[in-house]
Design an enzyme around this catalytic site. Structure first.
Site, PDB file in Angstrom:
ATOM      1  N   ASP A 178      40.562  34.880  39.674  1.00  0.00           N
ATOM      2  CA  ASP A 178      40.642  33.650  40.460  1.00  0.00           C
ATOM      3  C   ASP A 178      40.923  34.037  41.912  1.00  0.00           C
ATOM      4  O   ASP A 178      42.030  34.479  42.248  1.00  0.00           O
ATOM      5  CB  ASP A 178      41.779  32.783  39.883  1.00  0.00           C
ATOM      6  CG  ASP A 178      41.873  31.415  40.553  1.00  0.00           C
ATOM      7  OD1 ASP A 178      41.417  31.282  41.708  1.00  0.00           O
ATOM      8  OD2 ASP A 178      42.428  30.496  39.919  1.00  0.00           O
ATOM      9  N   HIS A 179      39.919  33.848  42.741  1.00  0.00           N
ATOM     10  CA  HIS A 179      40.034  34.329  44.123  1.00  0.00           C
ATOM     11  C   HIS A 179      40.987  33.485  44.966  1.00  0.00           C
ATOM     12  O   HIS A 179      41.314  33.846  46.096  1.00  0.00           O
ATOM     13  CB  HIS A 179      38.637  34.361  44.759  1.00  0.00           C
ATOM     14  CG  HIS A 179      38.495  35.381  45.856  1.00  0.00           C
ATOM     15  ND1 HIS A 179      39.508  36.228  46.235  1.00  0.00           N
ATOM     16  CD2 HIS A 179      37.462  35.676  46.670  1.00  0.00           C
ATOM     17  CE1 HIS A 179      39.105  36.997  47.230  1.00  0.00           C
ATOM     18  NE2 HIS A 179      37.868  36.680  47.513  1.00  0.00           N
ATOM     19  N   ARG A 180      41.447  32.351  44.423  1.00  0.00           N
ATOM     20  CA  ARG A 180      42.455  31.583  45.168  1.00  0.00           C
ATOM     21  C   ARG A 180      43.769  32.339  45.213  1.00  0.00           C
ATOM     22  O   ARG A 180      44.569  32.166  46.130  1.00  0.00           O
ATOM     23  CB  ARG A 180      42.698  30.222  44.487  1.00  0.00           C
ATOM     24  CG  ARG A 180      41.533  29.272  44.576  1.00  0.00           C
ATOM     25  CD  ARG A 180      41.787  28.034  43.768  1.00  0.00           C
ATOM     26  NE  ARG A 180      42.014  28.329  42.348  1.00  0.00           N
ATOM     27  CZ  ARG A 180      42.253  27.401  41.418  1.00  0.00           C
ATOM     28  NH1 ARG A 180      42.297  26.136  41.749  1.00  0.00           N
ATOM     29  NH2 ARG A 180      42.441  27.750  40.162  1.00  0.00           N
TER      30      ARG A 180
ATOM     31  N   ILE B  58      44.037  35.893  43.737  1.00  0.00           N
ATOM     32  CA  ILE B  58      43.894  37.349  43.731  1.00  0.00           C
ATOM     33  C   ILE B  58      42.865  37.781  44.773  1.00  0.00           C
ATOM     34  O   ILE B  58      41.726  37.289  44.778  1.00  0.00           O
ATOM     35  CB  ILE B  58      43.495  37.828  42.314  1.00  0.00           C
ATOM     36  CG1 ILE B  58      44.646  37.494  41.343  1.00  0.00           C
ATOM     37  CG2 ILE B  58      43.170  39.313  42.301  1.00  0.00           C
ATOM     38  CD1 ILE B  58      44.295  37.616  39.889  1.00  0.00           C
TER      39      ILE B  58
END
Ligand code: CAO
Length: 428
Positions: A400-402, A404
């Site tokens: 989850d790029h939000r 990580i």
């Protein structure tokens, strides 16, 4: 004194036998002069017909789908003379929605039919192109809904009041922060008559597929996924695994690479705690977990299930292999309870027993990452100025790029490959 009046279709220009595509009122309604009664649609435009009188509707004389021309009877209205202010009906109706190729209407005419103010701003022109009556567009505007975003379920894809209400309900039902300010706007899937192209069979989706499909869809569209790939040299691990399998065959325990993966993932989670976390409901805090429960995707005849192995940090590889065998057998026999699928921190999806070189697994929210494992294969690896045959295991880490960052994900997967390349590190 009350008087029964006939409300007729006013002058609608040269059009005849025009379809009624929407009826906004019903018998018993109390209406005011200029309230819209019906929407008519020609092949070029849609137009509302407002009431020339105030009063109570005694009887409807038309319904959706009827064809009408100037002078057709729409309804009977009980009106009192005092309250009645008949409007002129001698002006033609102005178009209110038109094909994209037609010029946008620029001004409302002071006509009996369709006195809808149409402005020339870009936004309003776009609205005019949407397939909806002026009353529905106004209704949508009052609710702050852009009519162009609403999928119409009416005749010829027309947007109805229900469509607008359902759009608002769906928007309100979205979890906070799940969509952007404009919501998720996608084209509707085309409805295809597949039987036109050849023989077909209809097979309903299983209950598990329907449930997991809805979750997968939500996770796919609401989480910004990135997938990081790498390969682990598991030559030594594989030799050790084979030895163990010989040892444990009498106890009927089969040790697959997945048991090692479970253990290695936990070591990586301990090293990178933000992967062992979830966003809280506000989306503003990270909940860091001090337990290590790992979900394992199991392929069953009825669809995908993800039972969770508890406290993987406290268990050895042999015990994990045993639990994995038991839990996947029970999943395939549909004996897994809902509770056994809850509480996961991170998931592993292994297609290694089947094949493939890489894939992009979907995060099992509210977890923040998932590891995809593909089939190991022997590859020539360059070592000490020469090529050596090594067993390489392809790994795919979706995160989850939000929460990580890419660098953290790369570090996580590199660390994981190092642990798998030297399984003595599992004991550290
Ligand atoms: N590379 C090479 N061989 C592998 C391997 C890998 N990464 N992983 C497993 N294998 C081998 C095993 O060693 C075993 O070999 P033998 O029979 O010769 O001993 C064989 O493949 C079959 O393994 P398995 O699949 O039965 O066992 P597993 O522990 O690897 O996996 C389970 C168990 C439940 C995860 C698996 O059966 C399964 O259901 N996988 C599908 C999961 C899935 O559908 N994921 C996609 C979800 S959508 O994102």
């Amino acid at each position: 004194m009350a008087e029964i009046k006939q409300v007729l279709v006013p002058d609608i220009g040269d059009y005849k036998d025009v379809s009624i595509i929407e009826v906004m009122v019903k018998a018993g309604d109390t209406i005011k002069a200029e309230d819209n009664l019906v929407t008519l649609e020609t092949d070029k435009a849609a137009m509302d017909v407002p009431s020339p009188y105030s009063g109570v509707i005694k009887e409807m004389k038309v319904k959706v789908g009827d064809k009408v021309s100037q002078g057709s009877l729409i309804l009977l209205l009980e009106s009192s003379d005092a309250a009645t202010a008949p409007m002129k009906t001698d002006k033609p109706a102005a178009p209110v929605s038109a094909p994209a190729s037609a010029p946008a209407p620029v001004a409302a005419k002071p006509a009996a039919a369709v006195p809808v103010a149409v402005q020339t701003s870009q936004a309003v022109v776009a609205e005019a192109k949407a397939h909806a009556s002026p009353a529905i567009r106004r209704f949508a505007r009052e609710l702050g809904v852009q009519i162009t975003q609403v999928k119409g379920s009416g005749e010829k894809g027309r947007v109805t009041k229900d469509d607008v209400q359902n759009f608002v309900k769906a928007a309100l039902a979205q979890p906070r922060g799940a969509t952007g300010g404009n919501g998720l706007q996608v084209l509707a899937m085309p409805v295809v008559d597949f039987a036109k192209f050849g023989a077909i069979e209809i097979r309903p989706l299983s209950r598990i597929k329907k449930l997991s499909g809805a979750n997968l869809h939500r996770n796919w569209v609401t989480i910004p996924h990135i997938t990081q790939f790498d390969e682990a040299d598991i030559t030594e691990m594989e030799a050790f695994r084979k030895e163990l399998n010989v040892e444990y065959v009498k106890q009927n325990i089969k040790i697959t690479p997945l048991a090692f993966m479970l253990k290695a993932v936990v070591v990586a989670l301990q090293q990178f705690p933000e992967f062992n976390a979830s966003l809280d409901a506000s989306g503003e805090n990270l909940v860091l977990k001090q337990y290590f429960h790992i979900g394992v995707a199991v392929d069953t005849p009825d669809g995908l299930m993800v039972p969770v192995l508890r406290d993987v940090d406290k268990k050895g590889i042999v015990q994990l292999a045993k639990e994995l065998g038991e839990v996947s057998a029970r999943a395939r026999e549909k004996k897994i309870t809902a509770a056994e699928m809850q509480g996961g921190c991170f998931s592993i999806s292994s297609l290694g027993g089947i094949g493939g070189t890489a894939f992009t697994p979907i995060i099992n929210a509210p977890e923040l990452a998932i590891l995809g494992v593909s089939k190991a294969s022997i590859k020539p690896m360059h070592q000490d100025d020469t090529f050596v045959a090594r067993l390489m295991l392809p790994l795919s880490l979706s995160y989850d790029h939000r929460v990580i960052d890419g660098a953290a994900a790369a570090r996580f997967i590199v660390f994981l490959t190092q642990v798998l390349a030297d399984v003595r590190r599992l004991a550290l």
